[in-house]
Scaffold this motif. Sequence first.
Motif, PDB file in Angstrom:
ATOM      1  N   UNK A  54       2.167  -0.888   5.421  1.00 58.36           N
ATOM      2  CA  UNK A  54       2.047  -0.045   6.605  1.00 58.36           C
ATOM      3  C   UNK A  54       1.910   1.425   6.229  1.00 58.36           C
ATOM      4  N   UNK A  55       2.646   1.858   5.201  1.00 55.41           N
ATOM      5  CA  UNK A  55       2.538   3.258   4.753  1.00 55.41           C
ATOM      6  C   UNK A  55       1.128   3.555   4.276  1.00 55.41           C
ATOM      7  N   UNK A  56       0.558   2.626   3.486  1.00 52.11           N
ATOM      8  CA  UNK A  56      -0.801   2.839   2.979  1.00 52.11           C
ATOM      9  C   UNK A  56      -1.830   2.830   4.095  1.00 52.11           C
ATOM     10  N   UNK A  57      -1.641   1.951   5.061  1.00 53.88           N
ATOM     11  CA  UNK A  57      -2.618   1.834   6.153  1.00 53.88           C
ATOM     12  C   UNK A  57      -2.606   3.062   7.045  1.00 53.88           C
ATOM     13  N   UNK A  58      -1.422   3.657   7.245  1.00 50.76           N
ATOM     14  CA  UNK A  58      -1.310   4.797   8.164  1.00 50.76           C
ATOM     15  C   UNK A  58      -1.454   6.144   7.467  1.00 50.76           C
ATOM     16  N   UNK A  59      -1.643   6.169   6.152  1.00 47.84           N
ATOM     17  CA  UNK A  59      -1.712   7.442   5.429  1.00 47.84           C
ATOM     18  C   UNK A  59      -3.098   8.075   5.579  1.00 47.84           C
ATOM     19  N   UNK A  60      -3.197   9.346   5.996  1.00 56.11           N
ATOM     20  CA  UNK A  60      -4.518   9.982   6.149  1.00 56.11           C
ATOM     21  C   UNK A  60      -5.265  10.112   4.826  1.00 56.11           C
ATOM     22  N   UNK A  61      -4.531  10.324   3.718  1.00 52.50           N
ATOM     23  CA  UNK A  61      -5.194  10.425   2.427  1.00 52.50           C
ATOM     24  C   UNK A  61      -5.886   9.142   2.015  1.00 52.50           C
ATOM     25  N   UNK A  62      -5.276   8.032   2.338  1.00 51.79           N
ATOM     26  CA  UNK A  62      -5.899   6.737   2.046  1.00 51.79           C
ATOM     27  C   UNK A  62      -7.147   6.547   2.901  1.00 51.79           C
ATOM     28  N   UNK A  63      -7.086   6.959   4.153  1.00 47.75           N
ATOM     29  CA  UNK A  63      -8.259   6.847   5.022  1.00 47.75           C
ATOM     30  C   UNK A  63      -9.419   7.686   4.482  1.00 47.75           C
ATOM     31  N   UNK A  64      -9.104   8.874   3.987  1.00 44.59           N
ATOM     32  CA  UNK A  64     -10.163   9.748   3.463  1.00 44.59           C
ATOM     33  C   UNK A  64     -10.770   9.158   2.206  1.00 44.59           C
ATOM     34  N   UNK A  65      -9.917   8.625   1.315  1.00 44.84           N
ATOM     35  CA  UNK A  65     -10.440   8.044   0.072  1.00 44.84           C
ATOM     36  C   UNK A  65     -11.209   6.761   0.332  1.00 44.84           C
ATOM     37  N   UNK A  66     -10.810   6.019   1.351  1.00 44.03           N
ATOM     38  CA  UNK A  66     -11.518   4.777   1.665  1.00 44.03           C
ATOM     39  C   UNK A  66     -12.918   5.029   2.198  1.00 44.03           C
ATOM     40  N   UNK A  68     -15.228   6.747   0.839  1.00 38.60           N
ATOM     41  CA  UNK A  68     -16.197   6.639  -0.254  1.00 38.60           C
ATOM     42  C   UNK A  68     -15.719   5.600  -1.272  1.00 38.60           C
ATOM     43  N   UNK A  69     -15.236   4.461  -0.741  1.00 39.94           N
ATOM     44  CA  UNK A  69     -14.716   3.398  -1.610  1.00 39.94           C
ATOM     45  C   UNK A  69     -15.818   2.815  -2.497  1.00 39.94           C
ATOM     46  N   UNK A  74     -11.640   3.566  -7.472  1.00 41.20           N
ATOM     47  CA  UNK A  74     -10.351   3.906  -8.097  1.00 41.20           C
ATOM     48  C   UNK A  74      -9.626   5.003  -7.329  1.00 41.20           C
ATOM     49  N   UNK A  75     -10.394   5.876  -6.668  1.00 44.56           N
ATOM     50  CA  UNK A  75      -9.756   6.940  -5.887  1.00 44.56           C
ATOM     51  C   UNK A  75      -8.963   6.361  -4.719  1.00 44.56           C
ATOM     52  N   UNK A  76      -9.481   5.297  -4.127  1.00 48.79           N
ATOM     53  CA  UNK A  76      -8.763   4.656  -3.014  1.00 48.79           C
ATOM     54  C   UNK A  76      -7.466   4.041  -3.502  1.00 48.79           C
ATOM     55  N   UNK A  77      -7.538   3.325  -4.634  1.00 51.13           N
ATOM     56  CA  UNK A  77      -6.321   2.716  -5.166  1.00 51.13           C
ATOM     57  C   UNK A  77      -5.304   3.777  -5.592  1.00 51.13           C
ATOM     58  N   UNK A  78      -5.799   4.877  -6.131  1.00 42.15           N
ATOM     59  CA  UNK A  78      -4.888   5.962  -6.515  1.00 42.15           C
ATOM     60  C   UNK A  78      -4.231   6.577  -5.289  1.00 42.15           C
TER      61      UNK A  78
END
Length: 424
Positions: A54-66, A68-69, A74-78
């Motif tokens: 849930x933390x990963x799904x709701x994190x804005x940084x993860x959304x931004x990295x996803x 350009x997945x 690797x940026x998304x996983x990081x």
Amino acid sequence: MTSPTFGVQFTVETATTEIAPPSRWNIALKEMLGGSVIISILSVLSALVVGAILIAVTDPGVHKAAGYFAARPTSTFQAIWDSIFGAYSSLFQGSVYNFRRPEFATGIKPLTETLTFATPLIVAGLGVALTFRVGLFNIGGRGQMLIAAACAGYVGFTWHLPPVIHLIVAVLAGIIGGALWAGIVGVLKARTGAHEVIVTIMLNYIAFYLVSWMLRTQGFLQAPGSNNPKTAPILETAVMPKLLGPGYNLNTGFLLVIALTIFVAWLLSRSSLGFQFRAVGENPNAARVAGIRVDRMYIYAMLFSGGLIAVAGVIQVLGVVPAGFSSGIDAGIGFDAITVALLGRAKPWGVFFAGILFGAFKAGGFAMQAAEGIPIDIVLVVQSLIVLFIAAPPLIRALFRLPVPAGEPKPVSLRRPRVKAVTR
């Protein structure tokens, strides 16, 4: 063996194979893997895993990295790792130890905050767990805490007594008030058969509006000369001393909770009254046949439960907020105590450590929100998932392929048996 039809003699040799019984270590390992302690630990870990998702799904940084997945996976996983690690490291530093502090005395302060949050949760959880062992369900913790807070607070800011005596009298006043309020439930259950869940819910509302009225009325709980629904500050002679000095919020109520945990453990496992409690909880009809006064046990159980939950209200008033309290003094502890009792499997020391765990969630949740911007609701979701997994041990055993302990029925297979036709 001779065939009666054809006269042909057949010789059948029977081989007996002895199956060695399992060793003591195998039996012990199976019991530990299928026991309640392992189930509780795995329930917490499972809830943390779901919380990480849930933390990963709701994190804005993860959304931004996803976004350009495909170009840089690797940026998304990081980003996922950074969000999860940052959240749980903030949870640890806000509840156990803050490595960013240069001194040990300041670094250990989060642990003292955890114990401060856990103190009322533990003792209220003990009260709920005791009724579980008697076959009752006390969800009236909010009302019992409010009545206890009103009694202890009134003695604390109106009576003038010597320092130690004043504190003892205020604590006893709160315990008596909460015990008598819960005793109403026990009497109605014993005399009329009224369901304790309905009665405790109604008494919660009665206690809330009664205390709210007293907080708005001069001469009762409202501070003299004030129009705010709040009490006057507790006198210094009735305030619980700080356990580690003025720099920490942890007060001597934590020592009282440890003593009460030992008392409840002795009461349930070593005393004759505790044996009667457990007998009524297992089978009230059999206990009645054995000569146990079941109706009296219901009253005793609610009195003890209300007295334990009342200590949580007393600690809130005399230790946590001695500057004066309002109708929100219970802070949801009465309902959180049900969760703590469930996680602790209604066992005193299990409740003790479950209360510390939830105290860590409360203390670390604010650090997560402040440091990483994680919504505090995520922590509440993790707590709810813990209760969900605790309430469904077969689910945890199925996920981790744990053995079913001895004494519990094995799950029934829903598949139809295969029938082979035999042709003669």
